[in-house]
Every structure is written in C-alpha cells, then in structure tokens.
Design an enzyme around this catalytic site. Sequence first.
Site, mmCIF file in Angstrom:
data_model
loop_
_atom_site.group_PDB
_atom_site.id
_atom_site.type_symbol
_atom_site.label_atom_id
_atom_site.label_comp_id
_atom_site.label_asym_id
_atom_site.label_seq_id
_atom_site.Cartn_x
_atom_site.Cartn_y
_atom_site.Cartn_z
ATOM 1 N N SER A 182 -9.262 -1.851 -3.927
ATOM 2 C CA SER A 182 -9.619 -2.703 -5.053
ATOM 3 C C SER A 182 -10.655 -2.106 -5.993
ATOM 4 C CB SER A 182 -10.056 -4.081 -4.565
ATOM 5 O OG SER A 182 -10.989 -3.964 -3.533
ATOM 6 N N HIS A 210 -3.406 -6.138 -4.651
ATOM 7 C CA HIS A 210 -3.321 -5.563 -6.005
ATOM 8 C C HIS A 210 -1.984 -4.874 -6.293
ATOM 9 C CE1 HIS A 210 -7.556 -6.391 -6.715
ATOM 10 N NE2 HIS A 210 -7.762 -5.996 -5.479
ATOM 11 N N LYS A 241 -3.735 -13.030 -8.003
ATOM 12 C CA LYS A 241 -3.832 -11.864 -8.879
ATOM 13 C C LYS A 241 -2.591 -11.778 -9.772
ATOM 14 C CE LYS A 241 -7.505 -10.221 -6.198
ATOM 15 N NZ LYS A 241 -7.954 -9.839 -4.865
#
Length: 408
Positions: A182, A210, A241
């Site tokens: 990240s 991610h 996300k």
Amino acid sequence: MPISDFSNALFELAQAEQLRTRRLVSSPQDASMIIDGERVMSYASNDYLGLANHPRVVAAAIHALKRYGLGAAASHMVTGHMQPHHDLELRLAEFLGLPKALLFSSGYAANLGILTALAGRGDTIFADKLNHACLNDGAVLSRAEFKRFPHNDLKKLEALLGNAADARSAGRKIIATDAVFSMDGDIAPLAEMLELAERYDAMLVIDDAHGFGVLGYRGKGVLELLNLKNERIVYMATLGKAAGGYGAFVAAHEDVIEWIMQTARTYLFATATPPAIAAAMLVSLDIMVEDHERRRHLRTLIDFFSDSLKLQYAKTPFSQTAIQPIIVGSNANAMAFSEALRERHMLVPAIRPPTVPAGTARLRVSLNANHTTEDVFDLVTAITDIEVLLLGQNVGQGVGQRIGHNPT
Ligand SMILES: *Cc1c(COP(=O)(O)O)cnc(C)c1O
C-alpha cells in the site's frame, strides 16, 4: 498524573513531525473535491475506478435503502444476513472463479478474522515486513508464532519455512502478504510464494486491497494478473477502494470459508454492514466487469505518470499500480513537498514513519479513473517545478528520488 503522559507524548510526536491531522471534505469523493473549504484536485484517495460517487452505484444504494431500510441490526449469524449480502457473496465468488466468498464489515476486521481463524498457538504465520498493519495485528492476535521476512525476499521466506518444518511443532503454516503494497505500489511475487506454499505445505493469504478491480483485464486483481489458481489461496480484498463502497470479503475453498465463518470473532461478533451497501457493491461489481474503459484509462494514466517520472529521475520507478510513491527522505521534505503542491490546489499526502520505514518519508500519489490525462500532466509538471524549487533552497538531498528498489 496520567494525562500529562499523553500531553508529553503528543508533544514528542509534534517535535518529530509525526502529528497527523484530518482534512474536512465537503463534496463527494471524486478527482476534484472540496477539501477544507477549497476546491482541489485530489491524488490521494483509493477510489481507483472512480466509483465512490458513480450515479448507478448511488442509485442502487437509494433503491435498496427504500426496500431494506438502513441497518442490518444484527450479526450475520443472528438476523443480519440479508438478501443483498447473500447475493453479493455469490457474485464475488463467481466473478473471481473461487468456490465461496464471505463478507466482512471492513478489511481490517477481515484480516483479523482470517488470521485468527486459520492460525493459533502452535501454528506459524510468515509475513512480509511491509504488510498492512491489520495483517500484523491479526497475526499477533492469533497467538501463532509470527515470523516476518524482509520485503518480497523469497529466500528468507523459504529459510523460515524450512526452519519451521524442522521444528518439532507440526502446526499449520500460513504465509500472509499484501498483493499490492500500500505504500510502494509494487506487487508481491505470488506465483513463487505459491510454489513455496506447496513445497512446505502452507496456506497463502493474499490481501489484494489495492489490486481488486484494478489489475487484470477483467479487474480480478492479482488472481487474474498472475494467473493464480490453487486451493491453498485465501484471497481477501476490500470493497472500500476500487469498488468505491465499504466492507471486505474473503474467498477460498468452501471448507476454509466455512471454518472462517464458524470461528472468526470479527465476523461472529460484529453487526453486518447495511444491506444498501451490499446492494450498491453489486452494481459496482457490474460496472467493474462491464466497463473495461475505466480500467484501460487508469492504466494509461499509470503508464503516463510512471514514464514521465522515469525520464526525469533516471532511477526506475517500479509500480505498475495506481499507487505511485515518490520517496523524499525526511519528514520535513515530505511535508514541504506536499504543502507546495497544496498551494497549487493539488492534494498529494505526505506519508511519514511509522507508516513507512524511517528515512523513507514520501509523497504517495494515487491515480483515479476520473482523472484526465491533463490532470496527471499538471501533477507531473508541478512535481518537477517544486523539486527544482526545494532543491534550489537546499532543503535536502534525495528529494524526488523514486523507488528503484524495494526498501526493507
Ligand atoms: C485499506 C487496507 C485494508 C483495510 O481495509 P478497510 O476496509 O479499510 O478496513 C487492509 N489491507 C490493505 C492492504 C489495505 O490497503
């Protein structure tokens, strides 16, 4: 007097420039936002596909709110497991080509739940040193042996697995890693880790917070990008996300999922997320699957940003993801850089220790499918100008140095 302990500790944080502050957002999440009362271009959020305020996603939430009301009012095991949750689990498993999926109320809760369910006393968890905080916290909470290896270091991982195999304990072995790191944006060598998992009879827990929605032609994250398929994989990703909503899920072999469902305390003892969120995530998933253009545009932005900076700073950057770090060294440098960008109405957060290792304070640029190529061009120009400015003022060395290696 205990309170003065806290006051002193806060003073020390401030001295070390480690005090964090919050920004107040008064617009929806988007590329352009109103932050602390000012319109700025944001290069900071994890809303990689620009779905957090997508009209279809919002409409789905409103529709579900009218049908199901707001709260789930109980945990999944009591009466909180509602139709949209159920549909979303089936849809996620089908999308990823994994046997079964289970929703959690957040990624943090998911990782705590997964690791404490899969491992306990007598077992061993092997973890990358740059893993997300919640994988570390889950490992500690599990009471398993917790062995950390240097970032992406397969040799060290293998040595640790070998030592554990020699030891008397015949406990379970779990390798746990971020798929996309990240703070660096690089990708773990998952195919090789899977081979190690096979060789040493371990499970591989992958946190693709991610990568999910971003990587792979269809957005199936690292599973698709690296073509991973194996019963040893426990795949976890968040919905907060790229999916633009909230919550998280884990997908794996049926029995692994059933075991997690039966034993994960962050699952059993937590209220289910509002059903409207799950309903909205179903639509978000539809858009993720159908709308390749979003992912393709994001890919163009990533390549453009990364190539532009590669030309400027001979050191090769290596992030093929929406997370693009620029290491600037000291906390003061990172703050100065971030503030200079802010003066130009661009928000790029400075990330400082302890979030990243000491001496690697950085700007963390996050790209979003709602950015235009021009938005990213403007950012590259601003970064170049500011670097000259800061270096001209002798702020320090190493400003603008890009990651060309993996800091450990
Ligand atoms: C954001 C993040 C989480 C936590 O997910 P939440 O849903 O925000 O709790 C977990 N792991 C990684 C790698 C993350 O980036």
